[in-house]
Scaffold this active site. Structure first.
Site, PDB file in Angstrom:
ATOM      1  CG  HIS A   1      47.358  11.676  34.839  1.00  0.00           C
ATOM      2  ND1 HIS A   1      46.435  12.494  35.483  1.00  0.00           N
ATOM      3  CD2 HIS A   1      46.651  10.609  34.351  1.00  0.00           C
ATOM      4  CE1 HIS A   1      45.243  11.941  35.404  1.00  0.00           C
ATOM      5  NE2 HIS A   1      45.338  10.796  34.722  1.00  0.00           N
TER       6      HIS A   1
ATOM      7  CG  ASP B   1      44.904   8.076  31.335  1.00  0.00           C
ATOM      8  OD1 ASP B   1      45.329   8.443  32.443  1.00  0.00           O
ATOM      9  OD2 ASP B   1      43.774   8.388  30.875  1.00  0.00           O
TER      10      ASP B   1
ATOM     11  CG  HIS C   1      43.628  13.546  31.401  1.00  0.00           C
ATOM     12  ND1 HIS C   1      44.436  12.776  30.586  1.00  0.00           N
ATOM     13  CD2 HIS C   1      43.104  12.688  32.324  1.00  0.00           C
ATOM     14  CE1 HIS C   1      44.398  11.514  30.975  1.00  0.00           C
ATOM     15  NE2 HIS C   1      43.605  11.436  32.050  1.00  0.00           N
TER      16      HIS C   1
ATOM     17  NE  ARG D   1      34.098  13.136  39.152  1.00  0.00           N
ATOM     18  CZ  ARG D   1      35.094  13.499  38.341  1.00  0.00           C
ATOM     19  NH1 ARG D   1      36.163  14.100  38.844  1.00  0.00           N
ATOM     20  NH2 ARG D   1      35.008  13.258  37.055  1.00  0.00           N
TER      21      ARG D   1
END
Length: 736
Positions: free
Chosen positions: A665, A667, A717, A727
């Protein structure tokens, strides 16, 4: 014939005398009085701080001083608040009998608890001779103790009209004739006695008495504070009366002017000047050299309101460079909120010190009662050499603080601490008439360390050291912190002032700072995170990575992929507390496409997250971006000036069973930051970020480090799968 010779002889003698006189200047001065013909007499029954200061100034100018009454009981009444002082006249009367026939001896009788010398014997005797009288009394503008006598004073054209008994200078036989008239009691008033002698016209003429109307010799401060300013010289400092343009030799802090005298005495005569700085700071120091048995210290710690950064406060306290077996710890915690901090401290350190006592909120002690309790522990223990009181809002950055305070060897002394970038500190340089804060002329210079030294001040709080022997003598009463309606520290300081115990502040070293406890909201899970506005220095120290500054000094910013920069930003505590805050909130989004938190209610590339707005942290987070991210942006993307604004700021949680990865995607940002909040290999396996255009992956994120990369167009990314554990990352889409 013999008669003629006699007439000629007398004529010759007369001619010689006239000739001799004609050789002298018309305005010739009298032969100076030798300084060994001056004797200073003072009455003091105790070696108070004021007396010791008086003697120090006398020694500086080489005055010969004889002290009367030392060690005897004072029976002269409470002269600070009422009439009295007759005992001084009686002792002077007894002493003067030994000097009654010393025609050439000049005697000066002065007070000592509230008086200092500003000039030397030569100047004093010269001014006495210029007065052209046998006896000179100090003068002031106020009548005491009987105002009805004002009209009986001789009229004068200018100057102070009324007598003050704090300073007398005259030839010994004349002084003796005055004091031999004393037939009253020790608690009768000395000034009234001298006033009646002076107001008797026959005695005034017979004894040749005058007053020092224009403060040439004696400067009484009562009613004249506004007339007296400091005059700085290259070697010493004087007090100058600006009304009479005089430099008085003796400065007397009579009446309610003790605090102003203390201010003047911070400089006069050689205490501090601009050329040499502090002239007495290294006098009479406690010497730690080769000492084997360190003094025993009781440390009183006070947490009286919700206070940020309490764990860090104790960390710093534990690093004090002082033998732990010489430290007795007393802690009063008045806040239930801080019980978790106290419990952790107790478990880890209960056996570190000589003794460790904690009093909690369940005891329901007032602040004054708690402070009395801590002080009493030292007072009762004969082996306690010092009592060190410190509030939890003090950030001690100097590990030598305790040693440095002991070294100065004062009864009460505190280190200067102030709020970062502000003038708010732990002392007042002056008091208003009602006993509250007033700013002294030198306050700002002292706080900003433009004047460095050890300063006699009227009020201090937050942190101070008191000698154990002072607690067992001058401050022997247990209830020092409760007085009238004053807060505890004001009560202690008023008691010390009334007892004549000097309090000092030192700014000879950098000791630390004060934090603000105002607006400390304890409704969050990790409340210190919200202190970025109130206490920015402490927030940065706790939450920003220790190597952050190296980004700018040592180029500590890596570029693992094109235009992807990697740099340290958060400390371990910041990461852990941010995770803790989000888990405590607990409402993770679940990675759903439908999302009412954002405009339009739909998310194209959803993550399992919590927005900063949900935990009321948006304002603080945006400030963090402007303060700490923006400078990095300018460094790595030269020429780009970010607005430091982001609509979407959130913490993402990746787990194999909820959301392990994120599809490719872009941002909605000019650039994005992605901060790793926990450690690969310890907290999770897998994870990382892949940039498709460059076929470049970051698979080993470092805890507390951030990626920074362009959000649109060039940097498609994806989030690589987390295969085990959990995480956490913090993300902001900046400049959308």
């Amino acid at each position: 014939m013999a008669l003629e010779y006699m007439q000629l002889f007398y004529l010759f003698i007369l001619t010689v005398l006239q000739f001799t006189h004609s050789l002298q200047p018309a305005n010739s001065e009298p032969v100076p009085i030798p300084t060994d013909k001056l004797l200073v007499l003072t009455v003091a029954t105790q070696q108070t701080d004021g007396f010791l200061r008086f003697m120090q100034t006398a020694k500086y100018f080489n005055y010969t001083v004889k002290v009367l009454g030392m060690g005897k009981e004072w029976k002269g009444g409470d002269v600070g608040n009422s009439i009295g002082g007759g005992q001084k006249v009686r002792l002077l009367k007894e002493a003067m009998q030994n000097y009654a026939d010393h025609e050439d001896l000049v005697v000066m009788s002065v007070d000592s608890y509230d008086l200092i010398f500003a000039g030397g014997p030569e100047e004093l005797l010269k001014k006495f001779q210029q007065a052209n009288h046998k006896v000179v009394f100090a003068a002031e503008g106020l009548v005491w103790p009987d105002k009805r006598l004002a009209d009986k004073y001789p009229s004068i054209r200018s100057g102070k009209r009324f007598l003050n008994s704090g300073g007398i200078i005259g030839y010994a036989p004349h002084i003796n004739k005055i004091v031999q008239q004393w037939e009253l009691h020790d608690n009768d008033d000395d000034q009234l006695f001298y006033t009646k002698v002076y107001l008797d016209p026959l005695q005034r003429e017979r004894l040749n008495i005058t007053l020092d109307h224009k403060s040439q010799i004696f400067q009484n401060l009562n009613g004249a504070v506004d007339e007296v300013l400091l005059k700085f010289g290259t070697e010493r400092v004087r007090a100058r009366n600006v009304v009479y343009d005089s430099l008085p030799v003796v400065i007397h802090g009579n009446g309610n002017t003790k605090i102003y005298l203390n201010y003047l005495a911070n400089y006069i005569p050689n205490v501090w000047n601009y050329e040499q700085g502090c002239g007495v700071c290294d006098n009479d120091l406690f010497d730690f050299t080769d000492i084997k048995d360190y003094p025993s210290v009781t440390i009183g710690v006070f947490i009286e309101q919700p206070t940020p950064f309490v764990p860090e406060f104790f960390e710093k306290l534990l690093t004090l460079d002082y033998p732990k077996d010489k430290l007795h710890i007393f802690i009063h915690n008045n806040e239930v909120y801080h019980e978790k901090h106290m419990q952790k401290l107790w478990v880890q350190n209960k056996n570190v010190f000589k003794s460790f006592k904690v009093v909690g909120p369940e005891e329901n002690l007032s602040q004054g009662e708690a402070r009395n309790m801590g002080m009493e522990l030292c007072r009762k223990r004969e082996s306690c050499d010092y009592y060190f009181s410190i509030d939890a809002d003090v950030v001690l950055t100097n590990t030598q603080t305790l040693r440095l305070l002991i070294e100065q060897n004062r009864k009460i002394i505190g280190p200067l601490v102030s709020r970062h970038g502000k003038l708010w500190s732990n002392f007042w340089g002056a008091l208003s008439l009602d006993g509250y804060y007033a700013r002294s002329e030198d306050y700002i210079d002292i706080v900003q360390s433009k004047r460095v030294g050890v300063w006699n001040i009227p009020y201090m709080a937050h942190i101070y050291l008191i000698k154990g022997e002072t607690l067992r003598n001058e401050l022997k009463e247990r209830n020092q912190f409760v007085l009238e309606k004053l807060d505890p520290d004001m009560a202690l300081c008023k008691n010390a002032r009334q007892l004549g115990v000097f309090m000092y502040i030192t700014n000879r070293h950098e000791f630390g700072r004060l934090i603000s406890t105002a607006n400390y909201n304890t409704s969050h899970f990790n409340n210190d995170l919200w202190q970025i506005f109130e206490n920015p220095v402490d927030w940065k120290e706790k939450y920003i990575h220790q190597n952050y500054s190296k980004i700018f000094t040592q180029n500590l910013a890596e570029q693992p992929c094109p235009d992807v920069f990697w740099f340290p930003i958060f400390s371990e505590k910041a990461c852990d507390e941010l995770i803790g805050e989000m888990e405590h909130y607990g409402s993770w989004s679940g990675g759903k496409y439908t999302d009412k938190r954002i405009s339009g209610g739909y998310e194209n590339v959803p993550t399992d997250d919590i927005h900063m707005t949900q935990v009321d942290y948006e304002k603080e987070w945006l400030h963090f971006i402007r303060e700490f991210i923006s400078p990095v942006t300018l460094k790595v993307f030269s020429g780009y000036y970010t607005k430091g604004y982001a609509l979407l700021n959130f913490v993402v949680k990746y787990t194999p069973d909820r959301q392990a990865s994120l599809r490719p995607h872009h941002d909605s940002s000019t650039f994005t930051i992605n901060i790793a909040l926990n450690s690969k290999g310890t907290d999770f396996e897998g994870g990382g970020c892949k940039f498709h255009r460059y076929n470049c992956s970051l698979e080993s994120p470092r805890k507390g480090w951030s990626f920074m990369h362009p959000g649109r167009l060039t940097h498609l990314h994806e989030g690589l799968p987390t295969t085990n554990g959990t995480r956490y990352i913090a993300v902001s889409f900046i400049d959308p």
